[in-house]
Design an enzyme around this catalytic site. Structure first.
Site, mmCIF file in Angstrom:
data_model
loop_
_atom_site.group_PDB
_atom_site.id
_atom_site.type_symbol
_atom_site.label_atom_id
_atom_site.label_comp_id
_atom_site.label_asym_id
_atom_site.label_seq_id
_atom_site.Cartn_x
_atom_site.Cartn_y
_atom_site.Cartn_z
ATOM 1 N N GLY B 40 9.240 25.789 -51.875
ATOM 2 C CA GLY B 40 8.798 26.202 -53.211
ATOM 3 C C GLY B 40 7.288 26.131 -53.363
ATOM 4 O O GLY B 40 6.673 27.000 -53.985
ATOM 5 N N LYS B 224 21.332 32.793 -41.335
ATOM 6 C CA LYS B 224 20.471 31.614 -41.331
ATOM 7 C C LYS B 224 21.242 30.362 -40.907
ATOM 8 O O LYS B 224 20.698 29.468 -40.259
ATOM 9 C CB LYS B 224 19.829 31.402 -42.703
ATOM 10 C CG LYS B 224 18.748 30.333 -42.596
ATOM 11 C CD LYS B 224 17.924 30.117 -43.808
ATOM 12 C CE LYS B 224 16.906 29.022 -43.490
ATOM 13 N NZ LYS B 224 16.352 28.407 -44.676
ATOM 14 N N ASN B 228 20.533 26.898 -38.880
ATOM 15 C CA ASN B 228 20.570 25.606 -39.570
ATOM 16 C C ASN B 228 21.686 24.692 -39.086
ATOM 17 O O ASN B 228 21.489 23.486 -38.967
ATOM 18 C CB ASN B 228 20.725 25.823 -41.082
ATOM 19 C CG ASN B 228 19.388 26.022 -41.766
ATOM 20 O OD1 ASN B 228 18.347 25.661 -41.231
ATOM 21 N ND2 ASN B 228 19.409 26.621 -42.940
ATOM 22 N N ASN B 232 19.601 21.832 -37.497
ATOM 23 C CA ASN B 232 19.522 20.730 -38.453
ATOM 24 C C ASN B 232 20.463 19.617 -38.005
ATOM 25 O O ASN B 232 20.098 18.444 -37.987
ATOM 26 C CB ASN B 232 19.913 21.199 -39.857
ATOM 27 C CG ASN B 232 18.745 21.794 -40.625
ATOM 28 O OD1 ASN B 232 17.939 21.077 -41.194
ATOM 29 N ND2 ASN B 232 18.640 23.103 -40.627
ATOM 30 N N GLU B 306 21.452 17.484 -46.693
ATOM 31 C CA GLU B 306 22.181 18.614 -47.277
ATOM 32 C C GLU B 306 23.445 18.941 -46.462
ATOM 33 O O GLU B 306 23.650 20.084 -46.048
ATOM 34 C CB GLU B 306 21.267 19.834 -47.362
ATOM 35 C CG GLU B 306 20.068 19.616 -48.287
ATOM 36 C CD GLU B 306 19.225 20.873 -48.457
ATOM 37 O OE1 GLU B 306 19.137 21.372 -49.592
ATOM 38 O OE2 GLU B 306 18.664 21.341 -47.456
#
Lengths: 361, 361
Positions: B40, B224, B228, B232, B306
């Site tokens: 962001g 994506k 990930n 990740n 997450e």
């Protein structure tokens, strides 16, 4: 068989022992311990404490044990062997009837130097290492040597070496052993192996060791892998002791899946393990004292891990069995996909630098 | 559409800005950034640096940015926004046409408080969070609110927040976004969403952001996830950066298997991803600069990971798809067994204490 405890290990110096021993050898087995750590130190210590002739090969702990003896803390009773028969080199050891191999299998490239000088022509190797097909390393190392054969044994115990010459036995302790299928050794080995096997059981039993002979070593090995594969593996990858794993719903579910895959992997290799053992393994792990697996201790100490013996060898055995069924090329075994993934994770972790490497018996 | 950079964000104080802005609103989109961290902060910073009206919600970094501005280091050119429009509370923010949601999805339980005060009746939410179906959390949070709808976007970039108000953009940067299938919002949303979408692409393009609209958000999301999920996940479980993973044969093979499973999982959900992307993902990861994934940074900092958005949601989507095919109960999806195992490992790690928890934007 003379079951009276011979006096030769009580307080005498190693040199005097060896002289007196020769007179008694006929009915007595002479034990040699290669790898006097959490497992070898415990069983060798119990045998010696039980009055049997035991010779220990030591590495970094030699001087400490020479001064302070070998200390064993155990629910079966604490004791110290004040003056055990200890050696720094196999060529100084007498030839032994039973060579108990309990060092980490990550050092099995040394077996060609370690085993031939210490095994007697009528003797056997009893391989207590974790994993599958570790006996094959002994058979290879003893090619051309006159001996009876190789046995394998599975130890169901929680035991750690907590300091130099200091073993802490926490829980359990059963040892199940039997002849390795491709045993090696000389032709009249089979009857001699049975004879020695019975005597080892008798010696261990009188030494407070819960020992049992099996005619199906492969089943015992796979039965033990049902614990070692999930809990050695996950304790390293998840950086957790058994109680943390069993206290987490996702980690417990993953353990259960891994156990079931190992059970199915045994079946793929033609080895029958009681399906009830799936539930038993989970239950025993849930009720046992919080425990750091040997692989986790190795990992935390920066030592190599037994990934080949505990993971790669069983995966290869299942891949061979699946391949002969379907005549396909070897690959990831369809029966054990989660075990294969855990193996890859451990192979990665084993390959990464983790601080100073330490040696250990 | 006026593409001349408006002067309102250059050196003016936030209060004066808000007055002058009202005169220009007709042709300009007003952006609000919820979560001004690595993603962001970067995209909001580039938009503001490109002359667009951007309002940043800040948390722990507020005072630092008020004093020192928002700093962005990027291969596209370093810059500092001296006096960005920043807020500590959404109720102080003006209503925005595009609310860019870039905070961690682990805080999505706060969306009911965060989104309604800041979205304009003609506005959209652009959810840039990692994972799958995170847009559904926005739709839920905006029930009964007048707005146009929810879009989702995927960012293919390496960017970290390396200090308060300090973003380091390392590599890549493409953003692909489109409408969420269960978009929410009001009835005439579809044409308005397309209109806003085109304008966002234009605004981003003039601000040096590689932005692209897609009519198939699901394919972009799954594309994506192909990065990930393996990188990740493994970077946490294996405690490794991407270069260490790609430099190890077993970890690389495992990454490849995970990528293939995710590709097959998308197909099970009826989403077509170019099979060429399997090879591309491996190649891009091999050639990119060594990178600590956002999940690994969260793990190392003791923040929640997450796992739900990146692992549990895709697994649930595939399980639902498989179940409707076979009318079976939901369980571990047959299409993604290794992903399911990695999810369980991460759920365990996420549940364990890891030192002091830190908050972050």
């Amino acid at each position: 068989m003379d079951k009276v405890r011979p006096p030769f290990l009580e307080g005498a110096c190693p040199l005097r022992l060896k002289v007196s021993l020769k007179l008694e050898r006929i009915n007595q087995l002479r034990y040699g311990i290669i790898g006097s750590g959490a497992v070898g130190g415990l069983y060798g210590g119990l045998l010696a404490h039980g009055g049997h002739e035991v010779h220990f090969l030591l590495n970094s702990d030699f001087e400490h044990v020479q001064r302070h003896g070998l200390r064993v803390d155990s629910p079966k009773g604490d004791f110290v062997l004040e003056s055990p028969a200890i050696y720094q080199n196999v060529r100084e050891m007498p030839r032994c009837d039973v060579v108990i191999l309990a060092m980490k299998s990550t050092r099995n490239h040394l077996l060609g130097e370690l085993l031939p000088p210490v095994i007697s022509p009528g003797g056997v190797v009893l391989n207590l290492q974790n994993g599958l097909d570790v006996e094959a390393d002994c058979v290879d190392a003893l090619t051309g040597v006159d001996y009876v054969g190789v046995m394998g044994g599975c130890c169901f115990l929680c035991s750690n070496k907590i300091g130099p010459g200091h073993i802490r036995h926490l829980d359990y302790g059963r040892i199940i052993f039997g002849a390795y299928q491709a045993s090696g050794g000389n032709d009249d080995g089979e009857s001699r192996r049975g004879e020695i096997g019975r005597q080892i059981v008798a010696d261990m039993t009188t030494s407070k060791i819960d020992a049992k002979w099996t005619d199906d070593l492969a089943a015992a090995r796979w039965r033990k892998l049902m614990w070692n594969i999930p809990f050695n593996g996950l304790s390293v990858v998840l950086n957790a002791s058994t109680d943390a794993i069993m206290g987490s719903a996702p980690a417990k579910a993953l353990s259960d899946r891994l156990i079931r895959e190992v059970h199915a992997g045994a079946a793929a290799c033609g080895v029958t393990v009681d399906p009830e053992s799936i539930r038993q393994t989970m239950e025993h792990t849930e009720t046992m004292v919080p425990y750091d697996s040997s692989m986790r201790l190795d990992f935390l100490a920066g030592r190599p891990m037994e990934v080949a013996a505990i993971f790669a060898n069983p995966l290869a055995a299942v891949a061979r069995a699946e391949s002969s069924e379907k005549s396909e090329a070897l690959g990831t075994p369809a029966t054990m996909p989660s075990v294969a993934m855990l193996c890859q994770e451990l192979q990665f972790l084993d390959s990464q630098p983790r601080g100073t490497s330490k040696t250990s018996d």
